[in-house]
Design an enzyme around this catalytic site. Structure first.
Site, mmCIF file in Angstrom:
data_model
loop_
_atom_site.group_PDB
_atom_site.id
_atom_site.type_symbol
_atom_site.label_atom_id
_atom_site.label_comp_id
_atom_site.label_asym_id
_atom_site.label_seq_id
_atom_site.Cartn_x
_atom_site.Cartn_y
_atom_site.Cartn_z
ATOM 1 N N SER A 125 27.074 -25.551 24.620
ATOM 2 C CA SER A 125 26.637 -25.227 25.975
ATOM 3 C C SER A 125 27.466 -24.086 26.574
ATOM 4 O O SER A 125 27.534 -23.014 25.973
ATOM 5 C CB SER A 125 26.698 -26.498 26.823
ATOM 6 O OG SER A 125 26.026 -26.331 28.033
ATOM 7 N N ASP A 133 15.061 -27.037 24.647
ATOM 8 C CA ASP A 133 16.287 -27.316 25.402
ATOM 9 C C ASP A 133 16.113 -26.845 26.840
ATOM 10 O O ASP A 133 15.700 -25.712 27.094
ATOM 11 C CB ASP A 133 17.450 -26.579 24.723
ATOM 12 C CG ASP A 133 18.802 -26.839 25.368
ATOM 13 O OD1 ASP A 133 18.860 -27.509 26.421
ATOM 14 O OD2 ASP A 133 19.804 -26.370 24.814
ATOM 15 N N HIS A 152 20.006 -31.191 24.273
ATOM 16 C CA HIS A 152 21.016 -30.162 24.537
ATOM 17 C C HIS A 152 22.285 -30.579 23.811
ATOM 18 O O HIS A 152 22.916 -31.569 24.173
ATOM 19 C CB HIS A 152 21.256 -30.066 26.041
ATOM 20 C CG HIS A 152 22.266 -29.044 26.433
ATOM 21 N ND1 HIS A 152 22.063 -27.697 26.260
ATOM 22 C CD2 HIS A 152 23.497 -29.175 27.007
ATOM 23 C CE1 HIS A 152 23.118 -27.036 26.720
ATOM 24 N NE2 HIS A 152 24.011 -27.912 27.165
#
Length: 524
Positions: A210, A430, A459
């Site tokens: 991320s 995502d 994710h």
């Protein structure tokens, strides 16, 4: 969508092509590492991760003044055990604002034993986070229930939410005015470089999820010669930091929420909310409206309901719990499961207050945000018209940046032709880091390789149970092997099936995927 389909089809033809990169371990320390003070590692293992060790490292608050005020970073390590040593593997779970100490234990345990044994897996709490000192907490209880409705349907609601955002920004400035100018991605990158020196390594390996993908890309830009290997999972679009990226999230989360509604409709025999996804969605918004009038259990209003369901956009393993709570409230007028779901997924604790303080500090400092609230109004009402699920909740989450007490930096152009091959992983659906961001980074990092999970919506996708993805990861960490295609996508893995309905009373939350997503958290 057309571009996505095209690149996936092209990749499917050539996914078997592989390129190997030399797998040399870090050589002996060089001049810049030979005189670094060694870290003092102490045992800090847990029942789950008994081999964890911990250390601390002092770094300059302001890297342009290396002998000035020092702050402390908390580090963790699972040491290598194999004769073949490939150097340190720094791991980061994202955020900004997430603690990475436990992630080191998770990654070392989740990788194949033979692979993990060749690395010192290094976790760290970035500056301001967790056990690093000082740890920021600008306004404790900022997310205490019950908040105003996120949707500013009246001027009164909007002004109350604006006052709350201003109060958070003001509190940060009053408590940490001397620190905030140095809480940003570039400073965190320079901290990583200090960690490398303290480890005595000529190069590091890096594994980020991320926001950690942006952190890694910026490190690679500033210190390309120090990167040996890098894995970026669920890739941030570096061209949109951070205002545009958040608007893009709104549309992606709305799509993911609708996929969840369709899943509930598919399992109507369990949830009895209807077989038409649009009607199921209408019931969800009717629930939201009811909670805006009368919060469930005195704690779950409309905004708290959104907080509770947003995690379902990150990880579909939460869907059965959320669907059960939704059905109980609508069908049985039973609010208890909804309150329990809020406490499990939506309620903020002290670590969340700390994480949000760093999230805002980094994002508000990293790049310019609109300072004219009328621009926020126009952009978010336009997004809300098409994507009502999270738009205004997300806007208020980021709204302190409109009033932030520090100036902003210029975004980093991460385009890089010097760094060794970087391996990217991305799910097509995502929501937190939409697919197009990975395509952009695949282009900007000239030697990178992109592995796509087709049809996946979670994710953080590696080390979550998809053997195809994990095989690519293991091959890369073993000897630098990356897939090579003839287009944007270099390899395709099919997504795992969506979960089956299961009662929260008997469901297990001990799966590897659930453990990872608990570490990654939300809003990352």
């Amino acid at each position: 969508m057309r571009e996505r389909a095209a690149v996936l089809c092209a990749a499917a033809v050539v996914a078997g092509a592989l390129t190997a990169v030399p797998a040399e371990a870090s050589p002996p320390p060089t001049a810049d590492t030979a005189h670094a003070a060694p870290l003092t590692w102490k045992e800090c293992g847990t029942k789950k991760y008994p081999t964890l060790q911990c250390a601390s490292l002092e770094v300059p608050l302001d890297h342009s003044r290396p002998r000035g005020r020092q702050i402390t970073l908390a580090l963790s390590r699972v040491p290598h055990t194999a004769k073949k040593y490939q150097g340190p593997l720094l791991v980061n779970p994202g955020g900004p604002g997430a603690s990475g100490l436990t992630l080191a234990g998770f990654v070392a345990a989740a990788l194949p034993k033979a692979v993990a044994a060749q690395y010192d897996v290094i976790g760290f709490d970035p500056r301001g986070v967790g056990k690093s000192k000082p740890a920021l907490d600008c306004r404790p209880g900022h997310f205490a229930a019950v908040r105003r409705d996120a949707v500013p349907s009246t001027a009164q609601i909007e002004q109350a939410n604006l006052a709350r955002a201003k109060a958070f920004a003001r509190a940060c400035g009053e408590k940490y005015g001397d620190v905030l100018p140095y809480i940003d991605t570039i400073s965190a990158v320079r901290d990583i470089e200090r960690i490398r020196v303290a480890l005595g390594a000529r190069q590091i390996n890096y594994f980020g999820y991320s926001y950690g993908t942006y952190l890694g890309a910026v490190y690679a830009k500033l210190f390309p010669e120090r990167v040996r290997r890098a894995v970026l999972d669920s890739v941030v679009d570096p061209t949109g930091v951070w205002y545009d990226d958040n608007l893009a999230q709104d549309h992606a989360f709305n799509d993911r929420h609708r996929a969840f509604m369709a899943w509930i409709a598919k399992h109507d025999t369990t949830y009895r909310l209807g077989t038409d996804p649009q009607r199921v969605e209408a019931k969800w918004y009717a629930m939201r409206a009811a909670l805006a009038r009368k919060p469930a259990g005195g704690t779950v209003g409309a905004s708290e309901l959104e907080d509770t369901f947003i995690p379902g956009g990150y990880y579909n393993g939460y869907w059965p719990y959320l669907a059960e709570a939704f059905a109980a409230y609508v069908n049985g007028k039973d609010a208890d499961p909804l309150v329990e779901a809020y406490e499990k997924f939506g309620a903020a604790d002290e670590s969340d207050d700390n994480g949000y303080s760093i999230y805002t500090s980094v994002q508000c400092r990293d790049a310019a945000w609109p300072r004219d609230w009328r621009e926020w109004q126009a952009d978010n009402w336009a997004a809300y018209a098409k994507a009502p699920f999270m738009t205004w909740n997300n806007a208020w989450y980021n709204a302190p940046c409109a009033f932030w007490p520090t100036s902003s930096l210029a975004p980093v152009n991460v385009a890089n032709g010097k760094v060794p091959p970087v391996l990217l992983f991305q799910a097509t659906e995502d929501a937190a880091t939409p697919y197009e961001g990975a395509v952009t980074v695949r282009r900007l990092l000239a030697r990178s390789s992109l592995v796509v999970e087709r049809g996946g919506g979670n994710h953080g996708i590696t080390l979550s149970g998809n053997a195809c993805l994990d095989e690519h990861l293991a091959a890369y960490l073993t000897d630098g092997t990356v897939p090579r295609g003839r287009s944007t996508v270099d390899a395709v893995c099919e997504a795992l099936p969506d979960p089956k309905p299961v009662s929260s009373k008997v469901a297990s939350t001990s799966s590897r995927a659930a453990e990872l997503h608990a570490l990654l958290g939300f809003r990352r």
